[in-house]
Write a protein that holds these residues in place. Structure first.
Motif, PDB file in Angstrom:
ATOM      1  N   VAL A 280      44.883 -48.766 136.327  1.00 49.75           N
ATOM      2  CA  VAL A 280      44.116 -47.877 137.558  1.00 49.75           C
ATOM      3  C   VAL A 280      42.687 -47.595 137.072  1.00 49.75           C
ATOM      4  CG1 VAL A 280      44.052 -45.700 138.446  1.00 49.75           C
ATOM      5  CG2 VAL A 280      46.237 -46.691 138.284  1.00 49.75           C
ATOM      6  N   PHE A 281      42.455 -47.172 135.656  1.00 42.87           N
ATOM      7  CA  PHE A 281      41.201 -46.906 135.403  1.00 42.87           C
ATOM      8  C   PHE A 281      40.399 -48.229 135.272  1.00 42.87           C
ATOM      9  CE2 PHE A 281      38.316 -48.153 131.470  1.00 42.87           C
ATOM     10  CZ  PHE A 281      37.588 -46.685 131.629  1.00 42.87           C
ATOM     11  N   LYS A 282      40.953 -49.445 135.121  1.00 41.98           N
ATOM     12  CA  LYS A 282      39.742 -50.707 134.858  1.00 41.98           C
ATOM     13  C   LYS A 282      39.536 -51.165 136.553  1.00 41.98           C
ATOM     14  CE  LYS A 282      42.828 -53.453 132.533  1.00 41.98           C
ATOM     15  NZ  LYS A 282      43.391 -54.504 132.039  1.00 41.98           N
ATOM     16  N   GLN A 283      40.337 -50.723 137.306  1.00 43.89           N
ATOM     17  CA  GLN A 283      40.082 -50.906 138.756  1.00 43.89           C
ATOM     18  C   GLN A 283      39.047 -49.754 139.183  1.00 43.89           C
ATOM     19  OE1 GLN A 283      43.397 -50.769 141.392  1.00 43.89           O
ATOM     20  NE2 GLN A 283      42.382 -51.244 143.003  1.00 43.89           N
TER      21      GLN A 283
ATOM     22  N   ALA B 144      36.669 -47.889 137.323  1.00 42.42           N
ATOM     23  CA  ALA B 144      35.776 -47.605 136.460  1.00 42.42           C
ATOM     24  C   ALA B 144      34.401 -48.341 137.086  1.00 42.42           C
ATOM     25  CB  ALA B 144      35.987 -48.159 134.945  1.00 42.42           C
ATOM     26  N   PRO B 145      34.357 -49.547 137.516  1.00 41.59           N
ATOM     27  CA  PRO B 145      33.200 -50.125 138.130  1.00 41.59           C
ATOM     28  C   PRO B 145      32.516 -49.252 139.242  1.00 41.59           C
ATOM     29  CG  PRO B 145      34.786 -51.794 137.661  1.00 41.59           C
ATOM     30  CD  PRO B 145      35.396 -50.749 137.751  1.00 41.59           C
ATOM     31  N   GLU B 146      33.763 -48.792 140.198  1.00 40.02           N
ATOM     32  CA  GLU B 146      33.148 -47.911 141.464  1.00 40.02           C
ATOM     33  C   GLU B 146      32.769 -46.875 140.905  1.00 40.02           C
ATOM     34  OE1 GLU B 146      35.765 -45.816 144.790  1.00 40.02           O
ATOM     35  OE2 GLU B 146      36.384 -47.560 144.043  1.00 40.02           O
ATOM     36  N   LEU B 147      33.221 -46.315 139.971  1.00 44.26           N
ATOM     37  CA  LEU B 147      32.940 -44.645 139.562  1.00 44.26           C
ATOM     38  C   LEU B 147      31.558 -44.742 139.027  1.00 44.26           C
ATOM     39  CD1 LEU B 147      36.391 -43.390 137.997  1.00 44.26           C
ATOM     40  CD2 LEU B 147      35.337 -42.706 140.369  1.00 44.26           C
ATOM     41  N   ASN B 148      31.342 -45.621 137.940  1.00 44.74           N
ATOM     42  CA  ASN B 148      30.054 -45.990 137.199  1.00 44.74           C
ATOM     43  C   ASN B 148      29.506 -44.666 136.593  1.00 44.74           C
ATOM     44  OD1 ASN B 148      27.709 -47.337 136.316  1.00 44.74           O
ATOM     45  ND2 ASN B 148      26.454 -46.764 137.975  1.00 44.74           N
ATOM     46  N   ILE B 149      30.335 -44.210 135.876  1.00 45.35           N
ATOM     47  CA  ILE B 149      30.049 -42.795 135.186  1.00 45.35           C
ATOM     48  C   ILE B 149      30.272 -43.000 133.620  1.00 45.35           C
ATOM     49  CG2 ILE B 149      30.669 -41.250 137.055  1.00 45.35           C
ATOM     50  CD1 ILE B 149      33.383 -40.719 135.698  1.00 45.35           C
ATOM     51  N   PRO B 150      29.584 -42.076 132.937  1.00 42.92           N
ATOM     52  CA  PRO B 150      30.180 -42.214 131.263  1.00 42.92           C
ATOM     53  C   PRO B 150      31.576 -41.810 130.890  1.00 42.92           C
ATOM     54  CG  PRO B 150      28.052 -40.835 131.651  1.00 42.92           C
ATOM     55  CD  PRO B 150      28.894 -40.928 133.021  1.00 42.92           C
ATOM     56  N   ILE B 151      32.312 -42.906 130.525  1.00 42.35           N
ATOM     57  CA  ILE B 151      33.618 -42.730 130.474  1.00 42.35           C
ATOM     58  C   ILE B 151      34.121 -43.399 129.397  1.00 42.35           C
ATOM     59  CG2 ILE B 151      34.294 -44.528 132.257  1.00 42.35           C
ATOM     60  CD1 ILE B 151      36.565 -42.344 133.317  1.00 42.35           C
ATOM     61  N   VAL B 152      35.118 -43.085 128.410  1.00 41.93           N
ATOM     62  CA  VAL B 152      36.013 -43.632 127.723  1.00 41.93           C
ATOM     63  C   VAL B 152      37.421 -43.615 127.818  1.00 41.93           C
ATOM     64  CG1 VAL B 152      35.767 -41.877 125.885  1.00 41.93           C
ATOM     65  CG2 VAL B 152      36.094 -44.015 125.181  1.00 41.93           C
ATOM     66  N   TYR B 153      38.304 -44.828 127.641  1.00 42.70           N
ATOM     67  CA  TYR B 153      39.389 -44.770 127.739  1.00 42.70           C
ATOM     68  C   TYR B 153      40.368 -45.027 126.163  1.00 42.70           C
ATOM     69  CZ  TYR B 153      44.474 -45.418 129.823  1.00 42.70           C
ATOM     70  OH  TYR B 153      45.377 -45.210 130.237  1.00 42.70           O
ATOM     71  N   ALA B 154      41.012 -44.144 125.726  1.00 40.14           N
ATOM     72  CA  ALA B 154      41.449 -44.292 124.387  1.00 40.14           C
ATOM     73  C   ALA B 154      42.963 -44.129 124.473  1.00 40.14           C
ATOM     74  CB  ALA B 154      41.124 -43.470 123.390  1.00 40.14           C
ATOM     75  N   ARG B 155      43.966 -45.062 123.874  1.00 36.91           N
ATOM     76  CA  ARG B 155      45.509 -45.045 124.078  1.00 36.91           C
ATOM     77  C   ARG B 155      45.969 -44.902 122.705  1.00 36.91           C
ATOM     78  NH1 ARG B 155      49.968 -46.386 127.182  1.00 36.91           N
ATOM     79  NH2 ARG B 155      51.568 -47.430 126.007  1.00 36.91           N
ATOM     80  N   SER B 156      46.781 -44.120 122.526  1.00 36.47           N
ATOM     81  CA  SER B 156      47.615 -43.926 121.211  1.00 36.47           C
ATOM     82  C   SER B 156      48.748 -44.969 121.401  1.00 36.47           C
ATOM     83  CB  SER B 156      48.050 -42.539 120.798  1.00 36.47           C
ATOM     84  OG  SER B 156      49.023 -42.092 122.072  1.00 36.47           O
ATOM     85  N   GLN B 157      49.240 -45.413 120.239  1.00 37.83           N
ATOM     86  CA  GLN B 157      50.371 -46.525 120.320  1.00 37.83           C
ATOM     87  C   GLN B 157      51.772 -45.659 120.739  1.00 37.83           C
ATOM     88  OE1 GLN B 157      50.329 -48.027 116.333  1.00 37.83           O
ATOM     89  NE2 GLN B 157      48.997 -49.569 116.732  1.00 37.83           N
ATOM     90  N   GLN B 158      51.976 -44.408 120.253  1.00 36.39           N
ATOM     91  CA  GLN B 158      53.203 -43.715 120.647  1.00 36.39           C
ATOM     92  C   GLN B 158      52.983 -42.281 121.438  1.00 36.39           C
ATOM     93  OE1 GLN B 158      54.959 -43.116 116.716  1.00 36.39           O
ATOM     94  NE2 GLN B 158      55.787 -45.100 116.819  1.00 36.39           N
ATOM     95  N   ARG B 159      53.853 -41.863 122.151  1.00 37.96           N
ATOM     96  CA  ARG B 159      53.945 -40.546 122.767  1.00 37.96           C
ATOM     97  C   ARG B 159      53.571 -39.424 121.775  1.00 37.96           C
ATOM     98  NH1 ARG B 159      58.062 -37.644 127.244  1.00 37.96           N
ATOM     99  NH2 ARG B 159      56.458 -36.127 127.837  1.00 37.96           N
ATOM    100  N   GLU B 160      52.583 -38.900 122.376  1.00 34.18           N
ATOM    101  CA  GLU B 160      52.195 -37.618 121.357  1.00 34.18           C
ATOM    102  C   GLU B 160      52.158 -36.069 122.295  1.00 34.18           C
ATOM    103  OE1 GLU B 160      49.247 -39.675 118.268  1.00 34.18           O
ATOM    104  OE2 GLU B 160      48.302 -38.903 119.998  1.00 34.18           O
ATOM    105  N   THR B 161      51.874 -35.149 121.616  1.00 31.05           N
ATOM    106  CA  THR B 161      51.878 -33.906 122.502  1.00 31.05           C
ATOM    107  C   THR B 161      50.431 -33.918 123.058  1.00 31.05           C
ATOM    108  OG1 THR B 161      50.994 -32.491 120.545  1.00 31.05           O
ATOM    109  CG2 THR B 161      53.303 -32.861 120.817  1.00 31.05           C
ATOM    110  N   ILE B 162      50.456 -32.999 124.107  1.00 31.92           N
ATOM    111  CA  ILE B 162      49.092 -32.605 124.694  1.00 31.92           C
ATOM    112  C   ILE B 162      48.112 -32.282 123.711  1.00 31.92           C
ATOM    113  CG2 ILE B 162      49.613 -30.273 125.488  1.00 31.92           C
ATOM    114  CD1 ILE B 162      47.857 -31.040 128.149  1.00 31.92           C
ATOM    115  N   GLN B 163      48.483 -31.252 122.699  1.00 32.07           N
ATOM    116  CA  GLN B 163      47.713 -31.022 121.793  1.00 32.07           C
ATOM    117  C   GLN B 163      47.015 -32.063 120.732  1.00 32.07           C
ATOM    118  OE1 GLN B 163      49.748 -28.331 123.013  1.00 32.07           O
ATOM    119  NE2 GLN B 163      47.852 -27.698 123.591  1.00 32.07           N
TER     120      GLN B 163
END
Length: 526
Positions: free
Chosen positions: A201-204, A206-225
């Motif tokens: 969804v992000f890759k689709q 991002a070009p349209e939004l054209n805003i300063p943004i970074v997407y980072a993914r952890s390998q496993q599920r983690e808490t919101i904190q």
């Protein structure tokens, strides 16, 4: 009604399900539109709650719902201020088995040895501060960084988990922030090992939004904190905002709040009011639910009602973390509350009189709709309400600050309510500290009345010898006592009276009835 419920059969699973439903009906008025006036009189009981909750706990234990059973038994200990019925061993064993070892440690400190309670609770509070002073060295499955600058004015940190369907509307709304439009704010998306495909969804988008943004993914599920701590690590701005994809802020929110922080270098955290709305699954507005209205704010009100200081429609200095530590990643639901209580004695906060945040209440379940948050609140909230917790908060504060909060405990408004509430337990514990610091304080003129009424409210939650009319007789006598003490306290006067803060004692408007007093409905097989 009590006698009939106690004597009801428990031979089969169906019997147990019927019995727990009967107890639920005593504790809350279920399906009121379907009830006659006689039926309504036999439901929604709000006194002798410890008996009711412990009986629900016993039946839930038979139904193998041990965690819910433990939650009700914890309530009994909390309301009575002691482990009167020897429930602590079951509670500790259950919490350990269910992955709540830290909460078990807190409960053991609070209720196993009363003579050591203050010392052990103080040690836990100090240790929590030390344990969270530093952020982790994070590793990622991947980072897609589309920022072009090395620094920004504000960061919006967003935790993602099963958020793919809600992400497009969220990002398309967030892009209208004036600071984002001017390139002064960045968006940091932290995917906590989500099984949904938010990245697609992000890759689709991002070009349209054209805003300063970074997407980072952890390998496993983690808490919101954990996700928030990752976002802080990735941030390139001095001011931080935190949102979920079901929360949004008005277009000029970041700009308005950043100006407040810019002009007062001693200010750490600033927030406006926030509106809670119902939306459909497409995010379209259905209706307004309630407003977190923070007018009349002072920082110590957060000790009475945690929602006075929150995240939606707020902005704070990143340097808070450099000075006082990070989020405790061991929390799954109540980490935000714990963080506030841990750092509140050391920071300065402010409310501005504008509604800046909006909650989109989608028709799906939130984590905080289970007993998980209530159990974690023993560590996040109730530990800080103990005498040790109050000393942690007020050890270095002026006597005048303590006196003012005692007055407010006797008449304050929760941010989401229109009526006056009381918090007699906090007033009592704070008065104990004030007696140590300044025995001659004029605020201590209220102490005997506070203590008497607090004990009377506590007595309503456990009636040892119960008969047909005794609960209502006790309730009537307590109401008379509350009115008498209210008149005595109003006659004493207080510095806040000219602002409309006059002691107002309504039994069921005390915090013991307004927080963690609802029932947890477990699954019933028909």
């Amino acid at each position: 009604r009590y006698k009939g419920n106690f004597n009801a059969s428990e031979q089969t699973e169906k019997d147990l399900a019927n019995k727990v439903e009967q107890w639920w009906n005593l504790g809350e008025t279920l399906n009121p539109e379907q009830k006659s006036w006689r039926d309504k009189l036999g439901s929604g009981y709000r006194i002798d709650r410890v008996r009711l909750w412990r009986e629900i706990a016993r039946v839930e234990e038979l139904r193998q719902n041990d965690l819910v059973a433990a939650t009700y038994k914890i309530r009994g200990m909390r309301l009575l201020g002691e482990d009167r019925f020897g429930d602590l061993p079951f509670v500790l064993r259950t919490l350990e088995n269910k992955g709540f070892s830290r909460e078990a440690t807190v409960l053991e400190a609070m209720y196993s040895k009363p003579s050591q309670q203050e010392k052990r609770c103080a040690e836990l509070l100090d240790q929590a501060l030390l344990d969270n002073l530093h952020n982790s060295n994070w590793e990622y499955e991947f980072i897609d960084d589309r920022r072009e600058k090395s620094s920004y004015r504000a960061s919006v940190i967003v935790s993602l988990y099963n958020a793919a369907k809600k992400l497009p509307l969220f990002l398309k709304t967030l892009q209208h922030q004036t600071l984002i439009q001017s390139g002064q704010a960045e968006v940091i998306l932290v995917d906590s090992g989500s099984p949904a495909d938010e990245y697609a969804v992000f890759k689709q988008l991002a070009p349209e939004l054209n805003i300063p943004i970074v997407y980072a993914r952890s390998q496993q599920r983690e808490t919101i904190q954990s996700a928030w701590n990752r976002g802080i690590d990735l941030s390139r701005a001095p001011y931080l905002s935190f949102l979920g994809v079901d929360e949004i802020i008005l277009p000029d929110c970041l700009e308005v709040l950043a100006k407040e922080l810019d002009k007062d270098l001693s200010l750490d955290w600033v927030i406006g009011s926030s509106l809670v709305t119902n939306v459909d699954m497409q995010g379209s507005w259905v209706n307004d639910i309630m407003l977190y209205y923070r007018e009349g704010y002072n920082q110590d009100l957060v000790y009475l009602e945690t929602c006075y200081l929150s995240w939606v429609g707020s902005l704070y200095r990143r340097s808070i973390h450099d000075r006082f530590g990070y989020y405790d990643a061991s929390f799954r639901a109540a980490g935000d509350t714990e963080f506030k209580n841990r750092i509140l004695p050391f920071i300065k906060t402010k409310v501005i009189n504008r509604t800046l945040g909006v909650f989109w209440n989608y028709p799906d379940e939130r984590t905080t709709q289970s007993s998980l948050a209530e159990i974690e609140d023993m560590r996040a909230w109730y530990l800080h309400r103990s005498l040790a917790g109050i000393k942690y908060a007020f050890a270095d504060r002026k006597v005048e600050d303590m006196e003012k909060l005692i007055y407010q405990c006797l008449c304050y408004r929760k941010s989401y309510c229109g009526h006056w509430s009381t918090d007699l337990e906090y007033a009592y514990n704070l008065s104990l500290l004030l007696k140590e610091k300044m025995p001659e304080s004029t605020a201590l003129k209220y102490f005997d009345g506070i203590k008497t009424l607090f004990n009377s409210y506590r007595a309503l939650d456990w009636i040892p010898k119960i008969s047909r009319l005794s609960p209502f007789s006790l309730l009537l006598n307590t109401e008379k006592l509350a009115k008498k003490i209210q008149e005595e306290h109003r006659a004493l006067g207080n510095p806040l009276a000219n602002l409309g803060f006059k002691p107002t004692y309504q039994i069921f408007n005390d915090n013991r009835h307004e927080q963690h007093a609802y029932l947890w409905f477990t699954e019933i097989s028909k």
